[in-house]
Design an enzyme around this catalytic site. Structure first.
Site, PDB file in Angstrom:
ATOM      1  N   HIS A  50       0.841  -1.185   0.000  1.00 51.06           N
ATOM      2  CA  HIS A  50       0.000   0.000   0.000  1.00 51.06           C
ATOM      3  C   HIS A  50       0.887   1.250   0.000  1.00 51.06           C
ATOM      4  O   HIS A  50       2.104   1.168   0.204  1.00 51.06           O
ATOM      5  CB  HIS A  50      -0.943   0.017   1.220  1.00 51.06           C
ATOM      6  CG  HIS A  50      -0.229   0.052   2.529  1.00 51.06           C
ATOM      7  ND1 HIS A  50      -0.057  -1.054   3.327  1.00 51.06           N
ATOM      8  CD2 HIS A  50       0.398   1.062   3.170  1.00 51.06           C
ATOM      9  CE1 HIS A  50       0.626  -0.725   4.395  1.00 51.06           C
ATOM     10  NE2 HIS A  50       0.914   0.549   4.330  1.00 51.06           N
TER      11      HIS A  50
HETATM   12  C1  T46 Z   1       2.831   0.839   6.984  1.00 47.61           C
HETATM   13  C2  T46 Z   1       3.597  -0.408   7.178  1.00 47.61           C
HETATM   14  C3  T46 Z   1       5.075  -0.163   7.329  1.00 47.61           C
HETATM   15  C4  T46 Z   1      -4.566  -0.371  13.302  1.00 47.61           C
HETATM   16  O1  T46 Z   1      -5.684  -0.607  13.802  1.00 47.61           O
HETATM   17  N1  T46 Z   1      -3.845   0.709  13.753  1.00 47.61           N
HETATM   18  C5  T46 Z   1      -2.636   1.010  13.252  1.00 47.61           C
HETATM   19  O2  T46 Z   1      -2.016   2.007  13.673  1.00 47.61           O
HETATM   20  C6  T46 Z   1      -2.073   0.172  12.229  1.00 47.61           C
HETATM   21  C7  T46 Z   1      -0.721   0.476  11.625  1.00 47.61           C
HETATM   22  C8  T46 Z   1      -2.805  -0.906  11.799  1.00 47.61           C
HETATM   23  N2  T46 Z   1      -4.026  -1.179  12.337  1.00 47.61           N
HETATM   24  C9  T46 Z   1      -4.760  -2.372  11.910  1.00 47.61           C
HETATM   25  C10 T46 Z   1      -5.219  -2.365  10.460  1.00 47.61           C
HETATM   26  C11 T46 Z   1      -5.211  -3.839  10.106  1.00 47.61           C
HETATM   27  O3  T46 Z   1      -6.435  -4.430  10.508  1.00 47.61           O
HETATM   28  O4  T46 Z   1      -3.885  -3.496  12.037  1.00 47.61           O
HETATM   29  C12 T46 Z   1      -4.096  -4.424  10.986  1.00 47.61           C
HETATM   30  C13 T46 Z   1      -2.809  -4.670  10.209  1.00 47.61           C
HETATM   31  O5  T46 Z   1      -2.453  -3.484   9.480  1.00 47.61           O
HETATM   32  P1  T46 Z   1      -1.863  -3.536   7.994  1.00 47.61           P
HETATM   33  O6  T46 Z   1      -2.406  -4.694   7.259  1.00 47.61           O
HETATM   34  O7  T46 Z   1      -2.039  -2.190   7.362  1.00 47.61           O
HETATM   35  O8  T46 Z   1      -0.316  -3.789   8.305  1.00 47.61           O
HETATM   36  P2  T46 Z   1       0.927  -3.743   7.309  1.00 47.61           P
HETATM   37  O9  T46 Z   1       2.033  -4.440   8.003  1.00 47.61           O
HETATM   38  O10 T46 Z   1       0.563  -4.209   5.959  1.00 47.61           O
HETATM   39  O11 T46 Z   1       1.307  -2.169   7.191  1.00 47.61           O
HETATM   40  C14 T46 Z   1       1.736  -1.447   8.342  1.00 47.61           C
HETATM   41  C15 T46 Z   1       1.009  -0.106   8.432  1.00 47.61           C
HETATM   42  O12 T46 Z   1      -0.406  -0.312   8.384  1.00 47.61           O
HETATM   43  C16 T46 Z   1       1.387   0.829   7.328  1.00 47.61           C
HETATM   44  O13 T46 Z   1       0.938   2.139   7.633  1.00 47.61           O
HETATM   45  O14 T46 Z   1       3.326   1.783   6.393  1.00 47.61           O
HETATM   46  O15 T46 Z   1       3.141  -1.215   8.264  1.00 47.61           O
END
Ligand code: T46
Length: 132
Positions: A50
């Site tokens: 993303h």
């Molecule tokens: C990024 C990379 C480096 C939350 O509820 N609060 C938060 O602050 C974050 C970061 C995530 N979430 C929830 C959203 C999803 O349900 O946690 C779950 C996993 O998040 P996501 O799939 O977006 O995780 P990554 O590892 O793909 O990405 C993360 C960050 O979301 C993103 O901003 O830059 O790490």
């Protein structure tokens, strides 16, 4: 010029070990509003896929290592994060994918804004269209 760069932190060390302090507008170039960390990532798993419309972040591998693949639609770069004294600054509109997480990887991320799912662009074609 790409909207990402490495930041080298100064470690405060003595005979007991090392300590690094991260402070808004000092070694972190924005006001820190959120901190999260990613750990226990299963071997072979990739994350991210993303970009953010309006978010600054600094990622630090405080333990272990992982690789960031970055793309701004013009330039692409792979960056290994393998040290707690190195931070990766990510500005807005950078597509990121993280992979090669070591079993002991703890990836800490400092963010300039509170969590907002509407800030995410999770489709690569939409990302390419939006940066044009
Ligand atoms: C990024 C990379 C480096 C939350 O509820 N609060 C938060 O602050 C974050 C970061 C995530 N979430 C929830 C959203 C999803 O349900 O946690 C779950 C996993 O998040 P996501 O799939 O977006 O995780 P990554 O590892 O793909 O990405 C993360 C960050 O979301 C993103 O901003 O830059 O790490």
């Amino acid at each position: 010029m790409s909207n990402w760069r490495m930041i080298d932190f100064s470690a405060l060390g003595d005979e007991r070990g090392s300590l690094i302090a991260l402070e808004s507008h000092k070694n972190i170039p924005f006001l820190i509003r959120r901190v999260y960390y990613i750990y226990d990532t299963k071997i072979g798993v990739s994350r991210g896929f993303h970009a953010h419309r309006d978010l600054e972040q600094v990622a630090v591998c405080v333990s272990g290592e992982c690789t960031f693949f970055l793309d701004d639609g013009h330039q692409r770069e792979e960056i290994l994060l393998d040290s707690p004294i190195k931070g990766l600054y990510l500005g807005s509109m950078v597509w990121r994918e993280m992979s090669n997480f070591s079993h002991n990887c703890v990836l800490m991320v400092l963010a300039s804004r509170h969590y907002d799912e509407l800030d995410y662009i999770r489709n690569y074609e939409d990302f390419l269209r939006d940066i044009k």
